[in-house]
Design a protein around this motif. Structure first.
Motif, PDB file in Angstrom:
ATOM      1  N   TYR A   1       0.855  -1.191   0.000  1.00 41.92           N
ATOM      2  CA  TYR A   1       0.000   0.000   0.000  1.00 41.92           C
ATOM      3  C   TYR A   1       0.889   1.237   0.000  1.00 41.92           C
ATOM      4  CZ  TYR A   1      -3.223  -3.573   1.576  1.00 41.92           C
ATOM      5  OH  TYR A   1      -3.964  -4.720   1.669  1.00 41.92           O
ATOM      6  N   PHE A   2       0.393   2.309  -0.630  1.00 39.22           N
ATOM      7  CA  PHE A   2       1.161   3.544  -0.739  1.00 39.22           C
ATOM      8  C   PHE A   2       0.237   4.747  -0.592  1.00 39.22           C
ATOM      9  CE2 PHE A   2       3.382   0.260  -2.964  1.00 39.22           C
ATOM     10  CZ  PHE A   2       4.702   0.459  -2.613  1.00 39.22           C
ATOM     11  N   LEU A   3       0.829   5.831  -0.148  1.00 40.25           N
ATOM     12  CA  LEU A   3       0.091   7.072   0.018  1.00 40.25           C
ATOM     13  C   LEU A   3      -0.170   7.739  -1.328  1.00 40.25           C
ATOM     14  CD1 LEU A   3      -1.141   9.187   1.876  1.00 40.25           C
ATOM     15  CD2 LEU A   3       1.138  10.187   2.121  1.00 40.25           C
ATOM     16  N   THR A   4       0.833   7.720  -2.215  1.00 40.33           N
ATOM     17  CA  THR A   4       0.702   8.440  -3.475  1.00 40.33           C
ATOM     18  C   THR A   4       1.700   7.900  -4.497  1.00 40.33           C
ATOM     19  OG1 THR A   4       0.535  10.664  -4.435  1.00 40.33           O
ATOM     20  CG2 THR A   4       2.319  10.290  -2.823  1.00 40.33           C
ATOM     21  N   TYR A   5       1.844   8.599  -5.611  1.00 41.51           N
ATOM     22  CA  TYR A   5       2.827   8.249  -6.638  1.00 41.51           C
ATOM     23  C   TYR A   5       3.506   9.517  -7.105  1.00 41.51           C
ATOM     24  CZ  TYR A   5      -0.478   9.908 -10.161  1.00 41.51           C
ATOM     25  OH  TYR A   5      -1.316  10.683 -10.907  1.00 41.51           O
ATOM     26  N   THR A   6       4.592   9.356  -7.850  1.00 45.80           N
ATOM     27  CA  THR A   6       5.321  10.500  -8.367  1.00 45.80           C
ATOM     28  C   THR A   6       5.585  10.302  -9.854  1.00 45.80           C
ATOM     29  OG1 THR A   6       7.264  11.908  -8.053  1.00 45.80           O
ATOM     30  CG2 THR A   6       7.593   9.553  -7.799  1.00 45.80           C
ATOM     31  N   GLY A   7       5.748  11.391 -10.575  1.00 46.82           N
ATOM     32  CA  GLY A   7       6.058  11.324 -11.994  1.00 46.82           C
ATOM     33  C   GLY A   7       4.835  11.187 -12.872  1.00 46.82           C
ATOM     34  N   ILE A   8       5.109  11.164 -14.191  1.00 49.65           N
ATOM     35  CA  ILE A   8       4.014  11.071 -15.154  1.00 49.65           C
ATOM     36  C   ILE A   8       4.161   9.861 -16.077  1.00 49.65           C
ATOM     37  CG2 ILE A   8       3.524  13.531 -15.137  1.00 49.65           C
ATOM     38  CD1 ILE A   8       5.142  13.734 -17.763  1.00 49.65           C
ATOM     39  N   THR A   9       5.238   9.098 -15.908  1.00 47.19           N
ATOM     40  CA  THR A   9       5.455   7.953 -16.774  1.00 47.19           C
ATOM     41  C   THR A   9       4.827   6.695 -16.175  1.00 47.19           C
ATOM     42  OG1 THR A   9       7.574   7.466 -15.713  1.00 47.19           O
ATOM     43  CG2 THR A   9       7.624   8.905 -17.656  1.00 47.19           C
ATOM     44  N   LEU A  10       4.651   5.709 -17.026  1.00 45.82           N
ATOM     45  CA  LEU A  10       4.134   4.416 -16.593  1.00 45.82           C
ATOM     46  C   LEU A  10       5.281   3.422 -16.554  1.00 45.82           C
ATOM     47  CD1 LEU A  10       0.843   4.254 -18.656  1.00 45.82           C
ATOM     48  CD2 LEU A  10       1.127   4.919 -16.270  1.00 45.82           C
ATOM     49  N   PRO A  11       5.258   2.463 -15.660  1.00 49.61           N
ATOM     50  CA  PRO A  11       4.267   2.280 -14.613  1.00 49.61           C
ATOM     51  C   PRO A  11       4.375   3.375 -13.553  1.00 49.61           C
ATOM     52  CG  PRO A  11       6.060   0.730 -14.302  1.00 49.61           C
ATOM     53  CD  PRO A  11       6.319   1.447 -15.591  1.00 49.61           C
TER      54      PRO A  11
ATOM     55  N   GLN B   1       5.098   5.322 -10.317  1.00 48.83           N
ATOM     56  CA  GLN B   1       6.157   5.189  -9.315  1.00 48.83           C
ATOM     57  C   GLN B   1       5.534   5.470  -7.950  1.00 48.83           C
ATOM     58  OE1 GLN B   1       9.262   4.106 -10.363  1.00 48.83           O
ATOM     59  NE2 GLN B   1       8.053   3.910 -12.238  1.00 48.83           N
ATOM     60  N   LEU B   2       5.156   4.407  -7.259  1.00 50.64           N
ATOM     61  CA  LEU B   2       4.471   4.530  -5.974  1.00 50.64           C
ATOM     62  C   LEU B   2       5.462   4.937  -4.886  1.00 50.64           C
ATOM     63  CD1 LEU B   2       2.387   1.316  -6.461  1.00 50.64           C
ATOM     64  CD2 LEU B   2       1.543   3.658  -6.620  1.00 50.64           C
ATOM     65  N   VAL B   3       5.043   5.877  -4.025  1.00 53.63           N
ATOM     66  CA  VAL B   3       5.903   6.376  -2.955  1.00 53.63           C
ATOM     67  C   VAL B   3       5.135   6.426  -1.640  1.00 53.63           C
ATOM     68  CG1 VAL B   3       7.395   7.714  -4.502  1.00 53.63           C
ATOM     69  CG2 VAL B   3       5.391   8.789  -3.519  1.00 53.63           C
TER      70      VAL B   3
ATOM     71  N   ALA C   1      -1.386  -2.153  -4.296  1.00 61.11           N
ATOM     72  CA  ALA C   1      -0.676  -2.746  -5.430  1.00 61.11           C
ATOM     73  C   ALA C   1      -0.455  -4.241  -5.254  1.00 61.11           C
ATOM     74  CB  ALA C   1       0.667  -2.047  -5.613  1.00 61.11           C
ATOM     75  N   ASN C   2      -0.349  -4.903  -6.408  1.00 61.94           N
ATOM     76  CA  ASN C   2       0.071  -6.302  -6.467  1.00 61.94           C
ATOM     77  C   ASN C   2       1.375  -6.355  -7.256  1.00 61.94           C
ATOM     78  OD1 ASN C   2      -3.228  -6.712  -6.648  1.00 61.94           O
ATOM     79  ND2 ASN C   2      -2.144  -8.069  -5.263  1.00 61.94           N
ATOM     80  N   LEU C   3       2.277  -7.226  -6.798  1.00 62.10           N
ATOM     81  CA  LEU C   3       3.593  -7.359  -7.408  1.00 62.10           C
ATOM     82  C   LEU C   3       3.736  -8.735  -8.042  1.00 62.10           C
ATOM     83  CD1 LEU C   3       5.678  -5.955  -4.417  1.00 62.10           C
ATOM     84  CD2 LEU C   3       4.662  -4.670  -6.309  1.00 62.10           C
TER      85      LEU C   3
END
Length: 98
Positions: free
Chosen positions: A10-20, A22-24, A41-43
């Motif tokens: 689990y993550f609070l947010t993501y960064t950047g505009i590219t895929l996949p 980038q969860l932070v 998320a699933n890995l």
């Protein structure tokens, strides 16, 4: 879309505009119980994100699914909106949209 699956992290947010994405800011599962918005998320067995869902008030607002080439580059992404409409994006070996 409703919430009914198990997640690896689990993550609070993501960064950047590219895929996949980038969860932070990782969260413990217990930290999601009183949070209005977070990402689940699933890995895969190599630790790559294969599915990420934006959870808002217990409902899935957005979902991304990712497929990777054998060498690890992103091959495709599917973006599913809250009405379950799917947009599929294909990527070449250089990471550019095909």
């Amino acid at each position: 879309m409703s919430r009914s699956d198990q997640y690896d992290c689990y993550f609070l947010t993501y960064t950047g505009i590219t895929l996949p994405l980038q969860l932070v800011s990782p969260l413990e599962k217990s930290e999601t119980e009183n949070r209005n918005t977070y990402f689940a998320a699933n890995l895969d067995d190599q630790g790559r994100v294969v599915r990420v869902r934006k959870m808002v008030y217990g409902e899935i607002e957005l979902e991304h699914r990712y497929g990777y080439r054998d060498e690890g580059s992103l091959e495709w992404a599917e973006i599913v909106d809250d009405e379950e409409e799917v947009q599929r994006l294909e990527f070449n070996a250089d990471g550019q949209r095909a």
